[in-house]
Design a protein around this motif. Structure first.
Motif, PDB file in Angstrom:
ATOM      1  N   GLU A  85       0.843  -1.192   0.000  1.00 15.92           N
ATOM      2  CA  GLU A  85       0.000   0.000   0.000  1.00 15.92           C
ATOM      3  C   GLU A  85       0.882   1.247   0.000  1.00 15.92           C
ATOM      4  O   GLU A  85       1.971   1.249   0.578  1.00 15.92           O
ATOM      5  N   TYR A  86       0.372   2.286  -0.655  1.00 12.19           N
ATOM      6  CA  TYR A  86       1.061   3.577  -0.717  1.00 12.19           C
ATOM      7  C   TYR A  86       0.064   4.686  -0.416  1.00 12.19           C
ATOM      8  O   TYR A  86      -1.139   4.529  -0.640  1.00 12.19           O
ATOM      9  N   TRP A  87       0.589   5.784   0.081  1.00  8.58           N
ATOM     10  CA  TRP A  87      -0.266   6.927   0.396  1.00  8.58           C
ATOM     11  C   TRP A  87       0.312   8.189  -0.213  1.00  8.58           C
ATOM     12  O   TRP A  87       1.499   8.264  -0.525  1.00  8.58           O
ATOM     13  N   LYS A  88      -0.566   9.182  -0.383  1.00  6.35           N
ATOM     14  CA  LYS A  88      -0.131  10.472  -0.909  1.00  6.35           C
ATOM     15  C   LYS A  88      -1.103  11.548  -0.429  1.00  6.35           C
ATOM     16  O   LYS A  88      -2.311  11.311  -0.337  1.00  6.35           O
ATOM     17  N   ILE A  89      -0.568  12.715  -0.099  1.00  8.06           N
ATOM     18  CA  ILE A  89      -1.376  13.877   0.260  1.00  8.06           C
ATOM     19  C   ILE A  89      -0.926  15.060  -0.580  1.00  8.06           C
ATOM     20  O   ILE A  89       0.277  15.314  -0.702  1.00  8.06           O
ATOM     21  N   LEU A  90      -1.882  15.768  -1.173  1.00  4.78           N
ATOM     22  CA  LEU A  90      -1.599  16.985  -1.929  1.00  4.78           C
ATOM     23  C   LEU A  90      -2.208  18.167  -1.191  1.00  4.78           C
ATOM     24  O   LEU A  90      -3.403  18.147  -0.869  1.00  4.78           O
ATOM     25  N   ARG A 147      -5.807  17.015   0.257  1.00  2.00           N
ATOM     26  CA  ARG A 147      -6.518  15.847  -0.236  1.00  2.00           C
ATOM     27  C   ARG A 147      -5.622  14.618  -0.090  1.00  2.00           C
ATOM     28  O   ARG A 147      -4.453  14.637  -0.476  1.00  2.00           O
ATOM     29  N   ALA A 148      -6.183  13.550   0.456  1.00  2.00           N
ATOM     30  CA  ALA A 148      -5.412  12.356   0.802  1.00  2.00           C
ATOM     31  C   ALA A 148      -5.859  11.168  -0.050  1.00  2.00           C
ATOM     32  O   ALA A 148      -7.043  11.015  -0.355  1.00  2.00           O
ATOM     33  N   PHE A 149      -4.890  10.312  -0.395  1.00  2.00           N
ATOM     34  CA  PHE A 149      -5.157   9.193  -1.288  1.00  2.00           C
ATOM     35  C   PHE A 149      -4.405   7.944  -0.825  1.00  2.00           C
ATOM     36  O   PHE A 149      -3.351   8.029  -0.194  1.00  2.00           O
ATOM     37  N   LEU A 150      -4.966   6.795  -1.170  1.00  2.00           N
ATOM     38  CA  LEU A 150      -4.391   5.495  -0.821  1.00  2.00           C
ATOM     39  C   LEU A 150      -4.401   4.623  -2.063  1.00  2.00           C
ATOM     40  O   LEU A 150      -5.381   4.616  -2.815  1.00  2.00           O
ATOM     41  N   LEU A 151      -3.302   3.905  -2.296  1.00  2.00           N
ATOM     42  CA  LEU A 151      -3.260   2.928  -3.377  1.00  2.00           C
ATOM     43  C   LEU A 151      -2.869   1.576  -2.824  1.00  2.00           C
ATOM     44  O   LEU A 151      -1.926   1.469  -2.040  1.00  2.00           O
ATOM     45  N   THR A 152      -3.591   0.543  -3.223  1.00  2.00           N
ATOM     46  CA  THR A 152      -3.238  -0.824  -2.842  1.00  2.00           C
ATOM     47  C   THR A 152      -2.794  -1.561  -4.096  1.00  2.00           C
ATOM     48  O   THR A 152      -3.345  -1.370  -5.180  1.00  2.00           O
ATOM     49  N   GLN A 153      -1.766  -2.382  -3.954  1.00  2.00           N
ATOM     50  CA  GLN A 153      -1.307  -3.206  -5.078  1.00  2.00           C
ATOM     51  C   GLN A 153      -1.027  -4.605  -4.559  1.00  2.00           C
ATOM     52  O   GLN A 153      -0.515  -4.780  -3.452  1.00  2.00           O
ATOM     53  N   ASN A 154      -1.368  -5.592  -5.355  1.00  2.00           N
ATOM     54  CA  ASN A 154      -1.055  -6.974  -5.007  1.00  2.00           C
ATOM     55  C   ASN A 154       0.284  -7.313  -5.639  1.00  2.00           C
ATOM     56  O   ASN A 154       0.377  -7.549  -6.843  1.00  2.00           O
ATOM     57  N   LEU A 155       1.327  -7.329  -4.828  1.00  2.00           N
ATOM     58  CA  LEU A 155       2.679  -7.558  -5.339  1.00  2.00           C
ATOM     59  C   LEU A 155       2.959  -9.048  -5.477  1.00  2.00           C
ATOM     60  O   LEU A 155       2.964  -9.785  -4.492  1.00  2.00           O
ATOM     61  N   ASN A 156       3.181  -9.471  -6.703  1.00  2.00           N
ATOM     62  CA  ASN A 156       3.625 -10.831  -6.953  1.00  2.00           C
ATOM     63  C   ASN A 156       4.618 -10.792  -8.112  1.00  2.00           C
ATOM     64  O   ASN A 156       4.209 -10.694  -9.264  1.00  2.00           O
ATOM     65  N   PRO A 157       5.899 -10.803  -7.830  1.00  2.00           N
ATOM     66  CA  PRO A 157       6.896 -10.658  -8.891  1.00  2.00           C
ATOM     67  C   PRO A 157       6.932 -11.815  -9.878  1.00  2.00           C
ATOM     68  O   PRO A 157       7.633 -11.767 -10.868  1.00  2.00           O
ATOM     69  N   PHE A 158       6.189 -12.895  -9.607  1.00  2.00           N
ATOM     70  CA  PHE A 158       6.303 -14.095 -10.422  1.00  2.00           C
ATOM     71  C   PHE A 158       5.124 -14.302 -11.356  1.00  2.00           C
ATOM     72  O   PHE A 158       5.139 -15.190 -12.190  1.00  2.00           O
ATOM     73  N   GLU A 159       4.070 -13.494 -11.217  1.00  2.00           N
ATOM     74  CA  GLU A 159       2.879 -13.695 -12.017  1.00  2.00           C
ATOM     75  C   GLU A 159       2.477 -12.398 -12.692  1.00  2.00           C
ATOM     76  O   GLU A 159       2.723 -11.311 -12.177  1.00  2.00           O
ATOM     77  N   ALA A 160       1.813 -12.524 -13.853  1.00  2.00           N
ATOM     78  CA  ALA A 160       1.271 -11.351 -14.529  1.00  2.00           C
ATOM     79  C   ALA A 160       0.091 -10.828 -13.721  1.00  2.00           C
ATOM     80  O   ALA A 160      -0.673 -11.589 -13.120  1.00  2.00           O
ATOM     81  N   LEU A 161      -0.064  -9.506 -13.695  1.00  2.00           N
ATOM     82  CA  LEU A 161      -1.159  -8.885 -12.960  1.00  2.00           C
ATOM     83  C   LEU A 161      -2.095  -8.171 -13.917  1.00  2.00           C
ATOM     84  O   LEU A 161      -1.659  -7.553 -14.887  1.00  2.00           O
ATOM     85  N   ASP A 162      -3.351  -8.252 -13.645  1.00  2.00           N
ATOM     86  CA  ASP A 162      -4.340  -7.465 -14.362  1.00  2.00           C
ATOM     87  C   ASP A 162      -4.395  -6.087 -13.723  1.00  2.00           C
ATOM     88  O   ASP A 162      -4.148  -5.935 -12.524  1.00  2.00           O
ATOM     89  N   LEU A 163      -4.746  -5.062 -14.507  1.00  2.00           N
ATOM     90  CA  LEU A 163      -4.810  -3.711 -13.948  1.00  2.00           C
ATOM     91  C   LEU A 163      -5.807  -3.633 -12.807  1.00  2.00           C
ATOM     92  O   LEU A 163      -5.698  -2.788 -11.934  1.00  2.00           O
TER      93      LEU A 163
END
Length: 275
Positions: free
Chosen positions: A192-197, A208-224
């Motif tokens: 997860e990552y965060w950002k405030i502008l 304004r505050a924001f959050l991003l979640t990503q499913n990290l798997n270096p071995f498999e292709a990821l869908d957007l």
């Protein structure tokens, strides 16, 4: 590779928007984990500063100033990602983490945000942005997250959609560390990552505050669709990060719902943002 960095760089300016906006504060436990440089946990570069975690090898926060009125076009060609020689190498995750996989070396403070001011300043900031202290692991589709590339375009969107006074924005961001983050090559990867502008529009200070979640798997292709970006409250980011943000940012955010990420809709595009 370790590169020398001149001391005395100006770093993040807390008065950039006209009144003081201090960077995030670390609580006692986090302070013990912070790399100290000249007695301070805030490590300065050109137009940005950061606090670096000893245990994780990534920044806990990065604070940067964006002067949209004096942005310059500066090439990134030929600039290597390097470790900062002012800081012990064991506290920085370098190429050993990123080689031979789908992990991108992702800028926390965007390179494009930093290249402003005089030609000398812009070139210095451009180079400084490539220190591994400003880098965190992002899957190679990271900045195309949430269908419309929301995460990679937040800073552009605030200039396009808000009447930003003097074209100046202050930004904060970083990863969110969790005990159960997946370990890869001996490094726990934040998912997860965060950002405030923060900016002034029509004489009113806004944040304004924001959050991003990503499913990290270096071995498999990821869908957007594996990526989710949300507009959240500053209070929620404090809960998730353990950081304390300036009171002015608490008072000026959009007061977005504190519902858990799994119970709310992600941002489908830039038009969904409440500026």
């Amino acid at each position: 590779m370790v590169q020398n960095q001149k001391l005395g760089t100006s770093g993040y300016s807390s008065g950039f928007l006209g009144n003081e906006l201090e960077p995030p504060a670390l609580d006692a436990a986090l302070s013990d984990d912070a790399v100290q440089l000249d007695g301070s946990a805030a490590i300065p570069y050109t137009h940005f500063s950061l606090a670096l975690s000893k245990s994780r090898g990534f920044a806990r926060w990065v604070a940067w100033n964006i002067d949209g009125g004096s942005i310059r076009k500066v090439s990134r060609n030929g600039i290597p990602f390097v470790k900062d020689s002012r800081i012990p190498a064991q506290f920085q995750n370098g190429d050993e983490l990123y080689s031979g996989n789908r992990l991108d070396r992702g800028h926390l403070a965007r390179r494009a945000d930093l290249v402003w001011g005089s030609e000398t300043e812009a070139r210095s900031a451009n180079k400084d942005s490539f220190f591994f202290t400003n880098i965190a692991p992002q899957m190679d589709d990271f900045n195309q997250s949430s269908k419309d590339g929301v995460w990679g375009r937040l800073e552009d969107a605030v200039f396009a959609d808000a009447d930003v006074q003097d074209l100046k924005v202050t930004a904060f961001g970083g990863p969110i560390f969790q005990d159960n983050d997946r370990e890869y090559r001996g490094v726990r990867l934040p998912r997860e990552y965060w950002k405030i502008l923060a900016y002034v529009a029509s004489g009113e200070f806004k944040s304004r505050a924001f959050l991003l979640t990503q499913n990290l798997n270096p071995f498999e292709a990821l869908d957007l669709d594996e990526f989710r970006a949300f507009q959240v409250s500053t209070e929620e980011l404090e809960e998730r990060t353990g950081l304390r943000f300036a009171d002015a940012m608490q008072d000026a955010d959009a007061r977005t719902s504190l519902r858990a990420a799994g119970e709310r809709e992600p941002l489908g595009g830039l038009a969904d943002i409440q500026w």
